[in-house]
Scaffold this motif. Structure first.
Motif, PDB file in Angstrom:
ATOM      1  N   ASP A 219      10.624  86.174  90.536  1.00 58.85           N
ATOM      2  CA  ASP A 219      10.980  85.250  91.624  1.00 58.85           C
ATOM      3  C   ASP A 219      11.124  83.813  91.102  1.00 58.85           C
ATOM      4  OD1 ASP A 219       8.320  84.664  91.183  1.00 58.85           O
ATOM      5  OD2 ASP A 219       7.625  85.210  93.194  1.00 58.85           O
ATOM      6  N   VAL A 220      10.956  83.611  89.789  1.00 60.80           N
ATOM      7  CA  VAL A 220      11.150  82.294  89.166  1.00 60.80           C
ATOM      8  C   VAL A 220      11.297  82.510  87.657  1.00 60.80           C
ATOM      9  CG1 VAL A 220       8.651  81.950  88.951  1.00 60.80           C
ATOM     10  CG2 VAL A 220      10.163  79.968  88.889  1.00 60.80           C
ATOM     11  N   LEU A 221      12.160  81.691  87.031  1.00 62.83           N
ATOM     12  CA  LEU A 221      12.280  81.701  85.579  1.00 62.83           C
ATOM     13  C   LEU A 221      11.483  80.526  85.024  1.00 62.83           C
ATOM     14  CD1 LEU A 221      16.119  82.427  85.082  1.00 62.83           C
ATOM     15  CD2 LEU A 221      14.200  84.035  84.830  1.00 62.83           C
ATOM     16  N   VAL A 222      10.626  80.793  84.055  1.00 68.12           N
ATOM     17  CA  VAL A 222       9.800  79.768  83.421  1.00 68.12           C
ATOM     18  C   VAL A 222      10.217  79.672  81.959  1.00 68.12           C
ATOM     19  CG1 VAL A 222       7.458  79.105  82.749  1.00 68.12           C
ATOM     20  CG2 VAL A 222       7.882  80.104  85.006  1.00 68.12           C
ATOM     21  N   LEU A 223      10.706  78.506  81.554  1.00 64.80           N
ATOM     22  CA  LEU A 223      11.212  78.323  80.192  1.00 64.80           C
ATOM     23  C   LEU A 223      10.281  77.424  79.385  1.00 64.80           C
ATOM     24  CD1 LEU A 223      14.981  77.569  80.972  1.00 64.80           C
ATOM     25  CD2 LEU A 223      13.805  79.786  80.875  1.00 64.80           C
ATOM     26  N   HIS A 224      10.135  77.762  78.104  1.00 67.44           N
ATOM     27  CA  HIS A 224       9.421  76.881  77.175  1.00 67.44           C
ATOM     28  C   HIS A 224      10.232  76.893  75.883  1.00 67.44           C
ATOM     29  CE1 HIS A 224       6.127  74.563  75.544  1.00 67.44           C
ATOM     30  NE2 HIS A 224       6.055  75.388  74.518  1.00 67.44           N
ATOM     31  N   LEU A 225      11.347  76.163  75.897  1.00 63.85           N
ATOM     32  CA  LEU A 225      12.331  76.183  74.823  1.00 63.85           C
ATOM     33  C   LEU A 225      12.601  74.763  74.331  1.00 63.85           C
ATOM     34  CD1 LEU A 225      14.897  78.551  76.597  1.00 63.85           C
ATOM     35  CD2 LEU A 225      13.231  79.221  74.842  1.00 63.85           C
ATOM     36  N   HIS A 226      13.155  74.657  73.135  1.00 59.05           N
ATOM     37  CA  HIS A 226      13.617  73.371  72.645  1.00 59.05           C
ATOM     38  C   HIS A 226      14.860  72.940  73.431  1.00 59.05           C
ATOM     39  CE1 HIS A 226      10.669  73.372  69.470  1.00 59.05           C
ATOM     40  NE2 HIS A 226      11.144  74.477  68.920  1.00 59.05           N
ATOM     41  N   SER A 227      15.335  71.747  73.109  1.00 59.55           N
ATOM     42  CA  SER A 227      16.389  71.123  73.905  1.00 59.55           C
ATOM     43  C   SER A 227      17.680  71.952  73.969  1.00 59.55           C
ATOM     44  CB  SER A 227      16.688  69.733  73.335  1.00 59.55           C
ATOM     45  OG  SER A 227      17.730  69.121  74.039  1.00 59.55           O
ATOM     46  N   ALA A 228      18.277  72.223  72.821  1.00 63.31           N
ATOM     47  CA  ALA A 228      19.566  72.931  72.817  1.00 63.31           C
ATOM     48  C   ALA A 228      19.460  74.325  73.440  1.00 63.31           C
ATOM     49  CB  ALA A 228      20.116  72.998  71.400  1.00 63.31           C
ATOM     50  N   PRO A 229      18.442  75.134  73.106  1.00 65.44           N
ATOM     51  CA  PRO A 229      18.321  76.434  73.772  1.00 65.44           C
ATOM     52  C   PRO A 229      18.102  76.321  75.284  1.00 65.44           C
ATOM     53  CG  PRO A 229      17.046  76.409  71.745  1.00 65.44           C
ATOM     54  CD  PRO A 229      17.483  75.010  71.982  1.00 65.44           C
ATOM     55  N   THR A 230      17.391  75.283  75.718  1.00 66.80           N
ATOM     56  CA  THR A 230      17.213  75.092  77.156  1.00 66.80           C
ATOM     57  C   THR A 230      18.569  74.886  77.835  1.00 66.80           C
ATOM     58  OG1 THR A 230      15.018  74.113  76.909  1.00 66.80           O
ATOM     59  CG2 THR A 230      16.200  73.602  78.937  1.00 66.80           C
ATOM     60  N   ALA A 231      19.382  74.011  77.258  1.00 64.41           N
ATOM     61  CA  ALA A 231      20.706  73.750  77.837  1.00 64.41           C
ATOM     62  C   ALA A 231      21.571  75.004  77.813  1.00 64.41           C
ATOM     63  CB  ALA A 231      21.382  72.611  77.079  1.00 64.41           C
ATOM     64  N   LEU A 232      21.508  75.746  76.713  1.00 71.12           N
ATOM     65  CA  LEU A 232      22.317  76.963  76.605  1.00 71.12           C
ATOM     66  C   LEU A 232      21.917  77.978  77.669  1.00 71.12           C
ATOM     67  CD1 LEU A 232      24.356  78.807  75.188  1.00 71.12           C
ATOM     68  CD2 LEU A 232      22.552  79.424  73.552  1.00 71.12           C
ATOM     69  N   LEU A 233      20.623  78.191  77.851  1.00 75.45           N
ATOM     70  CA  LEU A 233      20.193  79.187  78.836  1.00 75.45           C
ATOM     71  C   LEU A 233      20.562  78.742  80.257  1.00 75.45           C
ATOM     72  CD1 LEU A 233      17.192  81.460  78.789  1.00 75.45           C
ATOM     73  CD2 LEU A 233      17.709  80.295  80.915  1.00 75.45           C
ATOM     74  N   LEU A 234      20.398  77.465  80.554  1.00 79.29           N
ATOM     75  CA  LEU A 234      20.741  76.988  81.898  1.00 79.29           C
ATOM     76  C   LEU A 234      22.241  77.123  82.157  1.00 79.29           C
ATOM     77  CD1 LEU A 234      18.487  73.814  82.298  1.00 79.29           C
ATOM     78  CD2 LEU A 234      18.140  76.099  83.239  1.00 79.29           C
ATOM     79  N   ARG A 235      23.051  76.839  81.149  1.00 80.49           N
ATOM     80  CA  ARG A 235      24.504  76.966  81.322  1.00 80.49           C
ATOM     81  C   ARG A 235      24.876  78.432  81.578  1.00 80.49           C
ATOM     82  NH1 ARG A 235      26.015  75.496  76.623  1.00 80.49           N
ATOM     83  NH2 ARG A 235      25.776  73.292  77.081  1.00 80.49           N
ATOM     84  N   GLN A 236      24.264  79.323  80.818  1.00 78.25           N
ATOM     85  CA  GLN A 236      24.580  80.733  80.990  1.00 78.25           C
ATOM     86  C   GLN A 236      24.031  81.268  82.314  1.00 78.25           C
ATOM     87  OE1 GLN A 236      23.212  82.390  77.127  1.00 78.25           O
ATOM     88  NE2 GLN A 236      25.372  82.489  76.550  1.00 78.25           N
ATOM     89  N   ALA A 237      22.900  80.741  82.755  1.00 80.78           N
ATOM     90  CA  ALA A 237      22.353  81.149  84.057  1.00 80.78           C
ATOM     91  C   ALA A 237      23.271  80.675  85.185  1.00 80.78           C
ATOM     92  CB  ALA A 237      20.947  80.579  84.240  1.00 80.78           C
ATOM     93  N   ALA A 238      23.757  79.430  85.079  1.00 75.98           N
ATOM     94  CA  ALA A 238      24.648  78.908  86.121  1.00 75.98           C
ATOM     95  C   ALA A 238      25.951  79.678  86.169  1.00 75.98           C
ATOM     96  CB  ALA A 238      24.911  77.421  85.868  1.00 75.98           C
ATOM     97  N   SER A 239      26.510  79.980  84.997  1.00 76.68           N
ATOM     98  CA  SER A 239      27.787  80.706  84.963  1.00 76.68           C
ATOM     99  C   SER A 239      27.634  82.140  85.423  1.00 76.68           C
ATOM    100  CB  SER A 239      28.378  80.668  83.549  1.00 76.68           C
ATOM    101  OG  SER A 239      27.529  81.361  82.646  1.00 76.68           O
TER     102      SER A 239
END
Length: 382
Positions: A219-239
């Motif tokens: 019911d929630v995604l919890v991330l603990h990633l460095h900067s570039a991987p955080t952006a990559l995962l969020l972009r792929q989640a949005a798309s």
């Protein structure tokens, strides 16, 4: 030690003279050296550059009558490079304190040498274990994972009401530390994650791990990633049309991370951090942000602000009469310092920062709002 506002006023007046290096820093035979040894290349370059800039900004405020020398060295991301940089810096004159890498593996490698050389290391590394080595020469001016992950988990459970988190973390020491403390924090809240998986910071596609996480019905995604991987995962989640709330680690509060994404891709995304300078919740922080922009042409983040506060506290010790690394260590160990992000006080292990905030993006801009502040969240959760 209370000089943040006067210093910022002076800094603003001098900001037009600042440049990105430290070559203009005063030098003299009796100068105390403050080397800046941080990662400027590799997967932590965005965070390391912020750390460098915060240290540089503070060191350019040398107290009147005090000679300060310094140089910036790129440690990359290997432990060996960080140790070599510290060894070379130690041969360059009397060191007051070192602005030391925020990368946990590098800090762990540097700590024994710093102990042997008796040099204070001032860092914003979040890796919890660096202050668990019994080493009196390390001082952390960013809340460690025991603090930030407690706030992270408490916001997910207490504010969002979620109890089925899927955790995606980095396989680095930083990621492992955060995962360990997230597990402990969720356990204290009687919550068991439905999914946990680590990813390499060099991974170019995070859709596979995102797909597996969603298959666990969180019911929630919890991330603990460095900067570039955080952006990559969020972009792929949005798309991919993911509508679950996402609460990320401190990398997501960075303006440099947000700049990698469109504002719409940030809608519903929150992050834990020590502070958010661009959210500007006080005149002093707004003054710091203006000075940082004038000096570097970039937006500051909490790593820059934490390192700025740490180096400023060390300079305050010099101003008060500390002229040796041991005298500065003793001041950092014993004094209370009202910085811009928070008030700092050592817990006896070198943990100076004990507060965290949660910031959230509304999908219309890259400037987050501070929605929750936790003072000593780990203690409060017990």
């Amino acid at each position: 030690m209370r000089r943040a506002l006067p210093l910022l006023i002076g800094l603003l007046a001098a900001s037009s003279c600042l440049s990105s290096g430290l070559s203009s820093t005063a030098r003299a035979d009796d100068a105390l050296s403050f080397p800046v040894l941080v990662p400027l290349t590799g997967f932590l370059s965005l965070e390391g550059t912020s750390q460098r800039n915060g240290a540089v900004l503070a060191l350019r405020q040398t107290p009147a009558g005090i000679a300060i020398a310094s140089e910036v060295v790129d440690t990359g991301t290997s432990p060996e490079a960080a140790v070599t940089a510290l060894e070379r810096a130690a041969g360059g004159g009397t060191i007051g304190a070192v602005a030391a890498s925020m990368l946990g593996t590098q800090m762990l490698a540097m700590l024994p040498l710093a102990h042997d050389l008796k040099l204070p290391l001032i860092t914003v590394s979040g890796t919890a274990s660096i202050t668990e080595q019994g080493n009196p020469w390390v001082f952390r001016f960013f809340p460690g994972d025991a603090v930030t992950k407690a706030a992270h988990a408490r916001y997910v459970v207490e504010e969002l009401g979620k109890r089925r988190p899927a955790i995606i973390y980095q396989t680095t020491a930083y990621g492992q530390s955060g995962k360990t403390h997230l597990d402990a924090a969720f356990k204290a809240l009687d919550v068991t994650p439905v999914f946990e998986e680590g990813v390499d910071p060099a991974a170019k596609d995070l859709l596979p791990v995102l797909t597996k996480a969603l298959a666990a019905n969180p019911d929630v995604l919890v991330l603990h990633l460095h900067s570039a991987p955080t952006a990559l995962l969020l972009r792929q989640a949005a798309s991919s049309g993911v509508t679950l709330p996402i609460v990320a680690g401190s990398a997501m509060h960075q303006p440099s991370t947000a700049a990698l994404l469109e504002p719409a891709e940030l809608k519903g995304v929150c992050a834990e951090t020590a502070a958010s300078p661009i959210s500007g919740d006080s005149p002093e922080v707004r003054a710091f942000t203006d000075a940082y922009r004038a000096a570097f042409g970039k937006e500051p983040d909490a790593f820059a602000l934490g390192q700025y506060d740490g180096m400023t506290m060390a300079l305050e010790a010099v101003k008060a009469g500390a002229r040796t690394p041991d005298a500065i260590r003793k001041a950092l160990s014993a004094e209370t310092f009202k910085g811009l992000a928070m008030t700092y006080k050592s817990d006896g292990k070198g943990n100076m920062a004990h507060s965290a905030v949660i910031v959230c993006y509304d999908g219309t801009s890259r400037v987050p709002a501070v929605v929750k502040r936790y003072d000593d969240p780990a203690l409060a959760a017990k």
